[in-house]
Structure formats: C-alpha cells, structure tokens
Scaffold this motif. Structure first.
Motif, mmCIF file in Angstrom:
data_model
loop_
_atom_site.group_PDB
_atom_site.id
_atom_site.type_symbol
_atom_site.label_atom_id
_atom_site.label_comp_id
_atom_site.label_asym_id
_atom_site.label_seq_id
_atom_site.Cartn_x
_atom_site.Cartn_y
_atom_site.Cartn_z
ATOM 1 N N ALA A 199 -102.666 57.959 -55.884
ATOM 2 C CA ALA A 199 -103.471 59.258 -55.954
ATOM 3 C C ALA A 199 -102.829 59.954 -56.482
ATOM 4 C CB ALA A 199 -103.768 59.188 -53.878
ATOM 5 N N PRO A 200 -103.977 61.515 -56.727
ATOM 6 C CA PRO A 200 -103.525 62.364 -57.649
ATOM 7 C C PRO A 200 -101.848 63.142 -56.249
ATOM 8 C CG PRO A 200 -105.566 62.236 -57.759
ATOM 9 C CD PRO A 200 -105.574 61.207 -56.917
ATOM 10 N N SER A 201 -101.685 62.874 -55.134
ATOM 11 C CA SER A 201 -100.967 62.994 -54.630
ATOM 12 C C SER A 201 -99.857 62.721 -54.583
ATOM 13 C CB SER A 201 -101.763 63.555 -53.282
ATOM 14 O OG SER A 201 -102.283 62.462 -52.646
ATOM 15 N N GLN A 202 -100.007 61.359 -55.321
ATOM 16 C CA GLN A 202 -98.935 60.765 -54.324
ATOM 17 C C GLN A 202 -97.751 60.601 -55.654
ATOM 18 O OE1 GLN A 202 -97.981 60.042 -52.167
ATOM 19 N NE2 GLN A 202 -99.599 60.913 -50.803
ATOM 20 N N LEU A 203 -98.723 61.734 -57.210
ATOM 21 C CA LEU A 203 -98.390 61.839 -59.095
ATOM 22 C C LEU A 203 -96.815 62.105 -58.457
ATOM 23 C CD1 LEU A 203 -100.134 63.415 -61.307
ATOM 24 C CD2 LEU A 203 -99.782 60.887 -61.234
ATOM 25 N N ALA A 204 -96.222 63.317 -57.894
ATOM 26 C CA ALA A 204 -94.897 63.804 -57.732
ATOM 27 C C ALA A 204 -93.695 62.170 -57.216
ATOM 28 C CB ALA A 204 -94.623 64.833 -57.703
ATOM 29 N N SER A 224 -99.330 70.739 -58.106
ATOM 30 C CA SER A 224 -97.245 70.204 -58.513
ATOM 31 C C SER A 224 -96.987 69.652 -59.552
ATOM 32 C CB SER A 224 -97.128 69.175 -57.500
ATOM 33 O OG SER A 224 -98.092 69.444 -55.933
ATOM 34 N N TYR A 225 -97.567 70.236 -60.741
ATOM 35 C CA TYR A 225 -97.171 70.686 -62.111
ATOM 36 C C TYR A 225 -95.765 70.483 -62.209
ATOM 37 C CZ TYR A 225 -96.809 71.629 -66.516
ATOM 38 O OH TYR A 225 -95.517 70.894 -68.297
ATOM 39 N N SER A 226 -95.560 71.910 -61.490
ATOM 40 C CA SER A 226 -94.146 72.260 -61.305
ATOM 41 C C SER A 226 -93.300 70.831 -61.284
ATOM 42 C CB SER A 226 -94.497 73.604 -60.334
ATOM 43 O OG SER A 226 -93.671 73.113 -59.038
ATOM 44 N N GLN A 227 -93.364 70.699 -60.335
ATOM 45 C CA GLN A 227 -92.474 69.522 -59.580
ATOM 46 C C GLN A 227 -93.251 68.250 -60.942
ATOM 47 O OE1 GLN A 227 -93.427 68.491 -55.425
ATOM 48 N NE2 GLN A 227 -93.271 70.488 -54.880
ATOM 49 N N ILE A 228 -93.852 68.100 -61.079
ATOM 50 C CA ILE A 228 -93.425 67.276 -62.071
ATOM 51 C C ILE A 228 -93.013 67.049 -62.920
ATOM 52 C CG2 ILE A 228 -95.421 65.632 -63.386
ATOM 53 C CD1 ILE A 228 -97.612 65.745 -60.900
ATOM 54 N N PRO A 287 -94.242 65.722 -50.914
ATOM 55 C CA PRO A 287 -95.605 65.489 -50.275
ATOM 56 C C PRO A 287 -96.193 65.129 -48.724
ATOM 57 C CG PRO A 287 -95.565 63.196 -51.442
ATOM 58 C CD PRO A 287 -93.900 63.464 -51.309
ATOM 59 N N SER A 288 -97.325 65.862 -48.373
ATOM 60 C CA SER A 288 -97.645 65.377 -46.711
ATOM 61 C C SER A 288 -98.503 64.361 -46.877
ATOM 62 C CB SER A 288 -98.120 66.754 -46.435
ATOM 63 O OG SER A 288 -99.812 67.067 -47.061
ATOM 64 N N PRO A 289 -98.638 63.404 -46.393
ATOM 65 C CA PRO A 289 -99.563 62.274 -46.429
ATOM 66 C C PRO A 289 -101.409 62.801 -46.609
ATOM 67 C CG PRO A 289 -98.427 62.013 -44.381
ATOM 68 C CD PRO A 289 -98.041 62.679 -44.887
ATOM 69 N N GLY A 290 -101.704 62.309 -47.023
ATOM 70 C CA GLY A 290 -103.287 63.237 -47.539
ATOM 71 C C GLY A 290 -104.283 62.285 -46.270
ATOM 72 N N GLU A 291 -105.099 63.165 -46.052
ATOM 73 C CA GLU A 291 -105.945 62.586 -44.879
ATOM 74 C C GLU A 291 -107.507 62.485 -45.839
ATOM 75 O OE1 GLU A 291 -106.261 64.880 -41.238
ATOM 76 O OE2 GLU A 291 -104.095 64.912 -41.258
ATOM 77 N N GLY A 292 -108.244 62.041 -45.249
ATOM 78 C CA GLY A 292 -109.117 62.061 -46.090
ATOM 79 C C GLY A 292 -109.696 61.837 -47.304
ATOM 80 N N LEU A 293 -110.365 61.835 -48.189
ATOM 81 C CA LEU A 293 -110.825 61.490 -49.702
ATOM 82 C C LEU A 293 -110.117 62.179 -50.858
ATOM 83 C CD1 LEU A 293 -113.775 59.776 -49.324
ATOM 84 C CD2 LEU A 293 -112.298 58.759 -48.576
ATOM 85 N N GLU A 294 -109.535 61.953 -51.847
ATOM 86 C CA GLU A 294 -109.380 62.878 -53.297
ATOM 87 C C GLU A 294 -110.133 62.884 -53.967
ATOM 88 O OE1 GLU A 294 -105.116 62.906 -54.049
ATOM 89 O OE2 GLU A 294 -104.136 62.041 -52.183
ATOM 90 N N ARG A 295 -110.039 64.014 -54.979
ATOM 91 C CA ARG A 295 -110.776 64.162 -56.199
ATOM 92 C C ARG A 295 -110.155 63.727 -57.232
ATOM 93 N NH1 ARG A 295 -114.371 68.570 -59.284
ATOM 94 N NH2 ARG A 295 -115.022 67.422 -61.135
ATOM 95 N N VAL A 296 -110.483 62.333 -58.486
ATOM 96 C CA VAL A 296 -109.690 62.794 -59.459
ATOM 97 C C VAL A 296 -110.415 63.147 -60.214
ATOM 98 C CG1 VAL A 296 -108.910 60.609 -61.308
ATOM 99 C CG2 VAL A 296 -108.915 60.510 -58.584
ATOM 100 N N ALA A 297 -110.079 64.127 -61.112
ATOM 101 C CA ALA A 297 -111.071 64.562 -62.257
ATOM 102 C C ALA A 297 -110.041 64.657 -63.912
ATOM 103 C CB ALA A 297 -111.448 65.684 -61.816
#
Lengths: 784, 165
Positions: A421-426, A483-487, A680-690
């Motif tokens: 998921a995008p939130s887990q990339l970093a 979170s581009y800076s972290q990546i 990253p905080s564990p995401g809740e709900g759905l995430e958009r991938v765009a």
C-alpha cells in the motif's frame, strides 16, 4: 578481440573478429542493399537482399549473417553479386503490388529505392499475385499486408525492444502473414516504431494516412515535450502545419526509437480547442481583444494586488526560458510564490536539498546496469524508452528489483518485487535498508531503524550487493508521495550502503530544467539565493487573490484537483497562459494564447541534465505568441528591471549563463541531509493508489484523438483485488461508488489481484476522476 | 490463466505428458517443449483451436502468437477441425512419379472432397502432405498422423477407406 584484415571491393580493411560483412561494409561506408537487417535488431537473414560474393565461397552469402574471417575477399558489386541481388529483387517483386502512387511509403520506401537499382524494367511473372487480408492493429498503425515482404523486423522489434511479442508470422512459404494473435490490437506504448522499421508500405501511420507525400514535407529538428528523456524529434511540416513526427536519431538519448506519446501527440496541436486570440472576461462575458490591451489589463490588475497574494504556477512541460521569466517576474514583483511541482505533495526537502534532483547518471548507462532497485515507478507508461533501456539491462543478466504500490507488466524478468500500500512504501524501503546494513555488517542507519528485514527485503539486499554497476531509482509515484522526503532519504541510504548510483526519474520533459532556472519557491536559478515563497501545495490549499497559470489545467495537472479548483475559483484574478481554452474558460479572467513547443524556440533539460534547445518549426497559430515574449512584455509593463531580452537565447543565457550544460551539471545533486523518518502509523480503511495515465500527462497529449482511442486511454475504472471486492460485497465488472474529499463517483469495478490489500486504484489526471481528491490518502468504496 | 473456459483444459494425463516434454529442457526454457505440447493437446482434443493454442502457450509461459506460428508452420498440426480419419497423401516428387497424382484424383472423386476439406458426415479429411521420408515405398499416405500406408494403388486405397469407419 583480434583484428582481422579483409578486403571489400578491393579496399583493404581492418575489422574486429566477430563482425559481420555488413558491419565491416558499414564502417567502410560501403552500402549493401538490405531489408531485414537492422542495426538494433537481431540478425534474421531472411530477405536475402544483401547477398554478396565471397572469394572461395561456393555460393553468394548474406552479408548481414556472415562473420568476417582473416583474409576474406568480398565483392559487393561484382557481376556475380549483382546477379544474386537482382534475382532476390525479382522474387520480392513477384507478389508486391504496383500501387506506389497511392502508397504512403512512396518516396521513402526501401523497396522502391532498391527496385530502381536492382529491379527489372518489366516482370516475367504473369500469374495472379497473392492478396493478404489487412489486419486491424488499432488506431495508430495502418496496414496493407499485401505489400509485406516478410522481413520480420516488426516481429523482432516486439520481441527484442518492446518486450512483448504482439505480432508474429504464422504460416509457411507464400502463406506466411504478419499478424497479431486472434485479431487483437497492438497495445505496446512503443508500437509506432514498427512504422519506421517497415521497409515497405505494409505498416504506415494511421493518423498521417493520405495527408501528404513525403517529398512535400520540410523536416525540422525538435525536442519532445513529454517524458523526461527529451527524445530528439524530426518534425515534418507542410503548409505551416505539423503533419507528423519521426525520431531523430541520437544514440545517447532515444537511439532510433520514439514512444507513441512523442510520435502521435502532434495531432493535439491542430485541434479546434486551440486558443488563437487573447481574451478577457468582461462582466462575465468572454471578449476577444488585442495583446496590447490584454497585457496592459493584466499589468494594471497585478499592480493593485499585494505581491505575496499572487501565485505563479506552471506545468513542468514548458521550456526553461518561460519558467525562468515566470519566476523572475514574480520575484521582481516581490513574491517567491512560484512552482511547477503541481503533483507533488511533500515539499519538506526544499530546505534539505543541495541541488536539483536528476537521474544521477547518463541515460546510456541505464542499458548496462547489473543491479537495480526502482521505487514507486510505473516504468513503462511514465518512461517508455527508459523502461526499454532497463529491459536491455535485464536481458544482459541484470537484476531488477521493484517496490511499488501496484504491479503492471514490466515485460521483462523481475528479480524481486514488493507490492505494498502507498502508506507502506517508506517502511518497505527501510526494510531493504536494514537488510543491506545487516548483510554488509554495517550499523543500521537511524532512519531505517523501524524497517523490518523480511525475506523479500533480504533478497533485494542480496541482489543489490552484487554486480558491478548498481543503481537505485525513484519514480513518479515516489515523488508524488506524501512521504517523498522519507522515501528519498531512505533510497539515498540504500544506494550509499549498496555502493549504487542514486537517481530520480524526472516526471516531465523539463522537471530538471524548471528547478535549474529557479521555478521553485526555495531558490533562484542554479540555486542562487532568491526570494522564498509558497510552494504549489500551499498556493492551492488556501486561495490567493491572484494566480498566474502557465498552461496549468488545474483539474488535471494537480495533486488535489478539488482543492486546486476551489482555490482558483475563489481568487479574484486568474490569468491563464495556454495554447488551449479548455476548462479555464470557467475559472480564468484573462486567456493569453501561448505557443506549444512547435511554435516557439526554447530549451528542455532532460532528466540526465542534458540541455537541449530547439527552434520553432511552424509559425504561431493566429495571435499565439511564445510565452517568453509574453512574460518579457509583461515584465516591461510592470516596470521591472532585467526584461530586455531580444530572443530566447538571451533568456537562456540570463538563466543559465554562457555554458548552460556545465552550469546545470554542476548544480545537479541528489544528496539530501537532515530528514527525520517516522514509522508510519498502520493505515485504517482504504487507500487510494493513483497514477497519471500515459495519455493524460499534459495538455497536448490529452487532445490527440488517435492516442485517446488506444487501449491505454480507456476510461478509468476502480481496480482492487478479489479479497477487497468480496469484503465490500461488490461484483467484478459491476459498479462501485468511490469518494474522497468531495463528491462520490461511480466507476466500473475491475479485479486486479496484483494490488495490495485495502487499496483502490483509481487513476488521477483524468477528467472523469478530477472530482475525487488527492492522489494519495483515504478513499471509501461502497456498492451502488 | 488467460482462458477460463474449462472445455479447453487438458486432462491430467495430457498435462503429465506435457510435463515430461518440459522436463527435457532447462527450467527457464519451457517454451522449447512447444512442439511436443501442441502434439499432445491435438491428440486429446482432435484439432488445435486458437484458444487451445493460447492455453498451451500460457502453460509454457510463452506468447500465444509464438505457439500459433509453430502450429501453422507444420502441416501435421490441424488448425481447422478434422474428421475422424485424416488421410494425408504425399504429393512430393517421388510419390508423384509413382502415381500420387492419380491417387489424389481417385481419393477426391471417391470422397467428394478436395484437399483440406472434410466429408459432410465428418468421417474423412483429405490433406496434401509433404515428404514422409520413405520414398522407396512410394506412393504413400498417413492416417491420423500415426499410421503410414505404403505402396498404394487405387485398390489398396479403397480397401483402406472401407476399413475406416
């Protein structure tokens, strides 16, 4: 390699062992007629046109497939060789139709040219010629398969360059036909190259069909304004109109190829949507006016608004001269509010970077990498020809590792991949970083402390520690990421630990150039200190009083179109400089027609820092003017100093000095320091991938009718994996209502089991999805 | 799998036979087994429908068009439906010198079909073949790709046709 002495047509030559007679002849400038041989493709030797006489050989030999041996004596123009070549030509012409007068290839046809030299004046063949049914290869390639001479270049191109064998040659003998499997369309983003490769008129350009003869066209050099490779173009012009675009060979950039986006986007230049007259909105009514009146109106209005309440935004697809004058204008007025990074959402690197981000290596190196890690990139669609170079590396036993939020077919072997998921990339990248540190027995960098080194991370680390040439690349999705800076910082650590080169794949044609000329709030041209101001996100999050837009279609070009449109609608004064009317008719107050890249001179700096200037190839349409001239006059009207340029070259000199290439190269630096990484905080709900679809990236491409008919331009759908479809109670190919920050949107559900859990993939940058919200973040989906 | 149509799925026995073919080549060159795999698929299903070719190609991890090229190149693969008994008559030079031309006329008249056609009752398909490598026994034909009949005469052909129901 040993050097061999050979003789061709009586000329003594020294060639490398392993070369073919064709290679040797090419080096000596001796032309041997051929059809199937192509320097970038494998050797097929099936046209037989290059037969030559070799001393002591009992029969004519094909020059393209015969390696040289020491002391070899070759005759390419002896009676024996010419007889062989003429015989082959006679066979080729047996079934070839005599329709040159109505064939688009006429005038630039290898068969036509060689038939003049080797064909008979009349045919001995009296029987009925063979007829082959035409195939439908989609909206870009027209077919006349009866003309095919079975050289198999198009088939080999698919296998070897495009990475997907879409065309084949079923059948045998004279029943052989070039065709796709089961009438399918050709879907490769590089498909247009088969038009150039085809030595006859079997595959021709569909949009160009029957519109001009090749000898009526003037050929003018230009640079592609789309992806960050900066492909070199040869634009063909007739009657002041761009008729077609072909590749201009440059081995260091695009070789002899061109992506379909670069080749067919020109259609968008000649649409009825072009803005041809300056227009001003007066009492809610659009009125055409003169340049003088429009610019005076703009200048007078801008003088009444405090400079810090004005925001200037441009797309990264505009030439460097325009971006330079835009920031100079803003800073002259006393505001640093200027930016081109419309789809970016994390700007915290602005005060941590040491220079402009770039590829980190010359583009040519991408073809010979042993180990690669690519993070957050839709390689094939965002960088079609760089993807081809990476495929070339993979074919040479390179190992490609991918970390991404979705998986689209790369068309090459992938060593290890992690789709999260995008939130887990970093944090995934942090895992690779930790695995690499552990593998090398080095201390784990602080920023990777939260990373978990699982099996995949270790496999990637293992791969990255081998080989001789290594590289880590960040793609468009990584750069747009919140979170581009972290990546970026983590990727930098990974590359440091691996001893790899680190690069950022530029998002657009002038992403590097825009930073180099100072079209960012942090610094001026070449990193000189300059007035600071708001970045693109800040400018669009809260309404400013006025906006200067340089070809920005806010509903399509921005990270969060909903917020952008709201802010721009709330502004009291919006100036739109654009080649097109588009939706800006709704929100702008002044429309100024500026030239697309074919109608102005300018400069693009590609992702490797190559400064490529180009000239106008046609006259501006109607009252259209080059944007640098518009900005220069606006500077004069506002009474600003330093707006005395007479041509675009002077602007470039003003921006980048006397040696633009050297100053840009010296300015480029991917190093960042002082980035704090938070788990990253564990995401809740759905995430958009765009992602931005390949044929929605910029204003010109959006208006190219043929590209919009391709499979890559299909209507947006909501993609999710089958677990999520089941969890939400949806039906595959049914309908789903998705919602982010604004209104809900109903889309078709498409199953994509390569997506991570709890992710909904909806493209951005498309008119249909403009009402959703930001490219990343929470999204809800429910049955309709 | 690209094709979910279960009627195309090959039996476990056929897949096991294909796996034997695949095992003859290095693991990353599965597509080398395409000729064997197509033969096995054709033996089970009778003929190679394009969808079946795609199924085999998917199984071997190769482009469907590449498998289709192979299937259309060799004339023992049938890419059109065939009757229960496929008679492939060699018409190359030695067979023709030994009377294959007359045999062809005889077969065509007797069956009422031309080369590449199937009788209405679905019993016979007549095909024109290439050299079968036994010219000393010319003329000859092949029955269903497996059984060769040599030293043919019109009488022997009649006898053969009568036996095949």
């Amino acid at each position: 390699m040993a050097t061999l002495n050979i003789e061709i047509d009586g000329r003594a030559l020294q060639v490398e062992s392993g070369d073919t007679i064709m290679d040797a002849a090419n080096q000596a400038g001796i032309t041997i007629p051929h059809f199937c041989y192509h320097k970038k493709l494998s050797i097929a030797a099936n046209c037989r046109m290059c037969l030559v006489q070799v001393e002591k050989a009992p029969k004519p030999l094909p020059a393209c497939a015969t390696p040289v041996t020491d002391g070899m004596k070759v005759y390419t123009r002896s009676e024996y060789a010419i007889n062989a070549q003429k015989s082959v030509m006679e066979f080729l012409l047996i079934n070839h139709p005599l329709d040159c007068p109505i064939c688009d290839q006429g005038g630039e046809c290898t068969l036509q040219d060689l038939a003049v030299g080797y064909g008979g004046s009349s045919s001995r063949y009296q029987e009925i010629k063979r007829v082959v049914r035409d195939k439908n290869l989609g909206p870009l390639i027209a077919t006349d398969m009866t003309r095919c001479i079975h050289c198999s270049r198009c088939v080999r191109f698919g296998q070897e360059i495009a990475g997907v064998m879409e065309l084949g040659m079923p059948g045998r003998g004279e029943h052989t036909e070039v065709m796709p499997f089961l009438e399918s369309q050709v879907a490769s983003e590089l498909s247009g190259n088969v038009i150039d490769l085809c030595p006859v008129g079997a595959l021709t350009s569909k949009p160009f069909r029957y519109t001009a003869r090749s000898w009526e066209l003037s050929r003018r050099p230009s640079i592609s304004p789309h992806d960050s490779l900066g492909s070199n173009l040869e634009v063909h012009v007739k009657d002041n109109k761009v008729m077609r675009v072909l590749p201009r060979e440059n081995e260091d950039v695009n070789e002899c190829w061109l992506a379909d986006r670069d080749r067919f986007s020109y259609e968008g230049l000649n649409t009825a949507e072009r803005l041809t007259q300056p227009m001003v909105k007066y009492n809610g009514q659009w009125m055409e006016t003169t340049w003088q009146a429009a610019l005076e109106f703009v200048a007078d209005k801008l003088k009444t608004i405090p400079a810090e309440q004005i925001g200037a935004l441009s797309t990264p697809y505009r030439p460097a001269e325009e971006l330079f004058l835009l920031q100079k204008l803003m800073r002259g007025m006393g505001s640093g509010n200027v930016d081109h990074r419309l789809r970016q959402s994390d700007f915290s690197l602005d005060d941590k970077a040491h220079g402009g981000f770039w590829l980190g290596m010359p583009v040519t190196y991408m073809s010979r990498l042993n180990r690669m890690l690519v993070v957050g990139a839709n390689l094939r669609k965002d960088h079609p020809l760089m993807a081809h170079r990476i495929r070339e590396s993979v074919r040479w036993y390179g190992e490609l590792n991918l970390i991404n939020a979705h998986e689209d077919e790369f068309l090459g072997k992938v060593h290890a991949k992690r789709i999260v998921a995008p939130s887990q990339l970093a944090s995934t990248l942090a895992g690779v970083c930790r695995a690499l540190a552990e593998l090398k027995a080095l201390p784990v960098p602080d920023i990777a402390a939260h990373g978990v080194a699982d099996d995949t991370a270790r496999k990637m680390a293992d791969s990255l520690s081998g080989g001789e040439t290594r590289a880590v690349f960040l793609g468009n999705m990584a750069q747009h990421h919140p979170s581009y800076s972290q990546i970026h910082a983590l990727a930098q650590e990974v590359s440091r630990l691996a001893g790899a080169s680190f690069g950022v794949l530029g998002e657009a044609a002038n992403s590097v150039g825009a930073v180099a000329v100072g079209a960012i709030p942090g610094c001026g041209a070449l990193g000189q200190p300059a007035l600071k101001g708001l970045n693109a996100q800040q400018m669009l999050a809260q309404p400013l009083r006025a906006y200067l837009l340089l070809s920005v279609e806010a509903e399509l070009d921005t990270h969060d179109p909903v917020a952008a449109i709201a802010s721009i609608n709330a502004a009291e004064f919006v100036v739109m400089m654009s080649p097109y009317k588009g939706k800006s008719l709704d929100y702008a107050d002044v429309l100024l027609p500026i030239a697309p890249w074919t109608e102005t001179s300018g400069t693009f700096v590609n992702t490797e820092g190559r400064v490529q200037s180009f000239s106008a190839v046609v006259k501006p349409l109607g009252e259209t003017r080059p944007a640098w001239k518009v900005l220069r006059v606006l500077g004069n009207l506002l009474g600003l100093a330093g707006f005395e340029h007479n041509d675009s070259k002077e602007v470039l000199r003003d921006a980048l000095g006397d040696t633009p290439l050297g100053s840009v190269q010296a300015f480029l630096d991917n190093e960042v320091s002082g980035v704090k990484v938070e788990p990253p905080s564990p995401g809740e709900g759905l995430e958009r991938v765009a992602e931005v679809p390949i044929y929605q990236t910029d204003a010109v491409v959006r208006r190219s009718p043929s590209l919009q008919m391709t499979l890559d331009a299909s209507l947006p759908v909501a993609r999710m994996n089958s677990r999520l479809i089941a969890k939400l109670g949806l039906q595959e190919n049914g309908r789903v209502s998705v919602r982010q920050t604004a209104s809900a949107l109903t889309l078709k559900v498409q199953r994509d089991d390569f997506l991570p859990d709890n992710c909904v993939r909806v493209p951005s940058g498309h008119p249909l999805t403009a009402g959703l919200g930001p490219m990343f973040g929470p999204i809800t989906a429910e049955p309709v | 799998m690209a094709n979910p149509d279960s009627s195309l799925r090959l039996s476990a026995e056929s897949l096991a036979l294909i796996d034997v073919e695949v095992a003859k080549y290095p693991p990353d060159q599965k597509q080398s087994a395409v000729m064997g795999a197509l033969r096995i698929a054709q033996t089970e299903k009778g003929w190679l429908k394009p969808d079946l070719i795609e199924y085999v190609a998917d199984y071997l991890g190769m482009p469907a068009i590449a498998a289709y090229e192979v299937a259309t190149f060799y004339n023992m693969y049938d890419t059109q439906s065939v009757g229960r008994h496929k008679i492939t008559l060699c018409t190359n030079l030695p067979c023709t010198l030994m009377g294959a031309g007359e045999l062809a006329e005889h077969l065509k008249n007797k069956l009422g079909i031309g080369f590449g056609e199937t009788t209405e009752d679905g019993r016979f398909t007549l095909k024109e073949g290439e050299c079968m490598g036994a010219c000393g026994d010319a003329p000859m034909c092949l029955h269903n790709n497996h059984k060769m009949h040599t030293h043919l005469t019109p009488e022997k052909v009649d006898e053969l046709l009568d036996k095949l129901k």
